[in-house]
Design a protein around this motif. Structure first.
Motif, PDB file in Angstrom:
ATOM      1  N   ILE A   1      22.684  30.367  14.240  1.00  0.00           N
ATOM      2  CA  ILE A   1      23.359  29.434  15.147  1.00  0.00           C
ATOM      3  C   ILE A   1      24.807  29.883  15.270  1.00  0.00           C
ATOM      4  O   ILE A   1      25.580  29.812  14.317  1.00  0.00           O
TER       5      ILE A   1
ATOM      6  N   GLN B   1      28.398  29.426  16.536  1.00  0.00           N
ATOM      7  CA  GLN B   1      29.240  28.311  16.931  1.00  0.00           C
ATOM      8  C   GLN B   1      30.656  28.789  17.223  1.00  0.00           C
ATOM      9  O   GLN B   1      31.115  29.788  16.656  1.00  0.00           O
TER      10      GLN B   1
ATOM     11  N   THR C   1      34.630  30.095  14.820  1.00  0.00           N
ATOM     12  CA  THR C   1      34.100  30.678  13.599  1.00  0.00           C
ATOM     13  C   THR C   1      34.788  32.016  13.333  1.00  0.00           C
ATOM     14  O   THR C   1      34.950  32.830  14.239  1.00  0.00           O
TER      15      THR C   1
END
Length: 610
Positions: A337, A339, A342
């Motif tokens: 995942i 995001q 980050t």
């Protein structure tokens, strides 16, 4: 920084310089160069690549009795011709080769630029040539010019300097980087390591920190940085050439284990401020850029992955941000995942690990800010990341990583404390204890290494084990994973390394007489729980080897063997003092089992295929 050699005498100087330099190739390097007296003036020739490329460049060139040469392991600036050593001043009056790291080179360079100096390279070393040039211009003789030039310098150095106007001498100096002078009859030699000199002489003078020397054909004169005369008696070398490459040790691995205090010191150098703060001069992110990261992703393989787990433990506690650690080989196939906000961190000794590179490219496509933690300057990961922090561990020859792991962990600690200060997530006292602990770490690691005789004796008792458990809780569980990897890699001992609390969920069935359990117990708050795990092993006639800190009065009562390590000011820093014991244990078990330690079966130093 890497290899230095020098010669002054009646032999063909370039031949000697290149021959001695080739004897240091085992150290690893990315460029090579030589400065020599060409009859009327000082000449410098250098090339990125191997010594053979330099030899081809020098084909037909003659030198007259004086030369210094260098192989470079890049620390400042990519591997290319301009960044290769030797480095000169603008007029070509001074040529310098240098091993080490000048911590305050940016500050010194800015001052030199303000005084009108021009630079040709990205290196810290070139600053030294310009500083020496200024002192010569004020009328000082070479030796005094070097002494004065070094006064404002902070950091480590081993240098050899040639002068256009003084073709009868080499001036040398040392601080924290090794340098030796070889003594001959009507000739003398300089080298950063003894193996370079063994075909020519076995009488050497070992320079100490703060020594400055003038080497001529017939004499060596030593002084201190303040000008006071000093005597260093010659030493007779009795090692073989092969043993000398390894510092007199049987294997590169043990040499590199014992180099960890200095390697970590080099990692911290220039990043720990004298006033107790932390800085990363190489990173161009502003405070607000750092503050925007809400999540940290660490991607690595093998030993670097284990370093990442230790980093996760510290970063989450200090930053209160989620930190995820992925195996590089699983990252792309796990449908991660991705995001926003980050920071993606990629750890690799070589900077060429194929799986880690593939993960890096995926993160770049996703628009992450990417940070590499690597050892090799100019490597693929270093080039492709937005930002890079070099561990500065120096060449690591043994396939099994030791000092690479310690320096990677040290960088993650620096990064964690740095970000905690920016984000205000740590009490000042805790932050200060962390910085203090890092400052003490080289000496604390050295104290851990002093346990080697005891560890060797324990290995003599346990090396025939058919199975080894490596057990801990919290950050000690991550250290246990790296300890288990070491004994698997080089001693071929099967291991189990679950967190200690998972033993009763299956692995405990494997414990029987002859099986050993290595417990790491540096965290005071987990010891009572570990005591139960330890007794479970003992109840099934397993043997317990405990690694714990000097304040532990609980667990040693139940262990069969105990090694104590120093307790750092902050518990999160304990992996750097416990891992050397596990490395030493793996090494001595492998030695006693007759294994090929530096090149274990089926493994390679840099994994460049997925």
């Amino acid at each position: 920084m890497c290899g230095i050699t020098g010669y002054i005498g009646s032999r063909p100087a370039l031949e000697v310089a290149l021959d001695t330099l080739k004897r240091l190739e085992y150290r690893g390097y990315d460029s090579a160069g030589v400065a020599f007296w060409g009859g009327e003036k000082l000449q410098v020739m250098k090339r990125a690549g191997k010594i053979q490329q330099l030899s081809d460049l020098l084909n037909g060139v003659e030198a007259h009795g004086l030369a210094v040469s260098h192989t470079r392991w890049a620390t400042h600036g990519i591997p290319n011709d301009p960044n290769a050593h030797p480095h000169t001043d603008e007029q070509g009056c001074v040529a310098v080769v240098h091993n080490g790291i000048i911590e305050n080179y940016l500050e010194l360079k800015q001052e030199l630029l303000a005084r009108g100096h021009q630079f040709r390279s990205e290196t810290d070393t070139e600053v030294l040539a310009h500083l020496i040039e200024e002192q010569l211009a004020q009328g000082y003789a070479p030796e005094e010019a070097v002494r004065r030039a070094l006064q404002p310098v902070r950091g480590s150095y081993a240098i050899a300097v040639l002068f256009t106007d003084y073709p009868d001498r080499v001036v040398v100096a040392r601080n924290d980087s090794p340098l030796v002078i070889g003594l001959g009859d009507g000739e003398n030699f300089v080298a950063s390591d003894i193996p370079a000199l063994l075909p020519y002489t076995r009488r050497v003078i070992l320079l100490e920190n703060g020594d400055v020397g003038v080497v001529t054909r017939d004499a060596v004169r030593l002084t201190r940085l303040d000008g006071a005369s000093v005597e260093r008696p010659p030493v007779e070398i009795t090692w073989s050439a092969e043993a000398a490459e390894k510092g007199g040790h049987e294997h590169f691995m043990i040499k590199e284990i014992l180099e960890q205090p200095e390697a970590v010191r080099d990692t911290l150098r220039g990043r720990l401020k004298p006033n107790g703060g932390i800085q990363f001069p190489e990173l161009k992110l502003e405070v607000e850029d750092w503050q925007k990261f809400r999540r940290i992703l660490i991607v690595a393989c093998g030993t670097a992955y284990h370093a990442g787990l230790v980093g996760k433990h510290a970063l989450e506690r200090w930053l209160r941000r989620p930190v995820e650690v992925y195996y590089s080989s699983e990252f792309r196939y796990g449908d991660p995942i991705l995001q926003p906000n980050t920071l993606a961190v990629f750890i690799s000794q070589s900077g060429e690990t194929a799986d880690t590179l593939a993960a890096l490219r995926l993160c770049r496509e996703a628009g992450y800010t990417t940070l590499g933690i690597v050892n090799v300057v100019g490597s693929s990961i270093a080039r492709e990341c937005d930002h890079v922090i070099y561990t500065q561990a120096g060449p690591e020859i043994s396939v099994a990583s030791t000092k690479a792991y310690s320096t990677q962990v040290a960088v993650l600690y620096l990064l964690g404390l740095y970000l905690s200060a920016i984000n205000g997530t740590l009490p000042m006292q805790t932050y200060s204890e962390g910085v203090k602990g890092l400052m003490q770490m080289p000496s604390l690691i050295a104290r851990s290494l002093e346990t080697e005789p005891q560890v060797r004796q324990i290995a003599e008792q346990l090396h025939q084990t058919p199975l080894a458990f490596y057990l801990g809780r919290g950050v000690d569980a991550y250290v246990a994973m790296e300890g288990a990897l070491k004994i698997k890699e080089i001693a071929y001992v099967p291991t189990q390394e679950p967190p200690a609390g998972e033993m009763k969920h299956g692995p405990l069935a494997l414990v029987e007489p002859g099986v050993i359990a290595v417990f790491i117990a540096t965290q005071e708050r987990t010891r009572e729980k570990l005591l139960g795990n330890l007794k479970e092993i003992k109840a099934r006639q397993g043997t317990v080897f405990l690694v714990t800190t000097e304040d532990d009065h609980l667990l040693p009562q139940e262990a069969d063997y105990t090694v104590f390590v120093p307790k750092p000011p902050l518990e999160e820093l304990s992996p750097l003092v416990s891992i050397p014991v596990l490395q030493l244990f793996a090494y001595h078990v492998a030695r006693l089992r007759g294994c090929e330690i530096d090149q274990p079966r089926n493994l390679a130093k840099s994994v460049t295929v997925e």
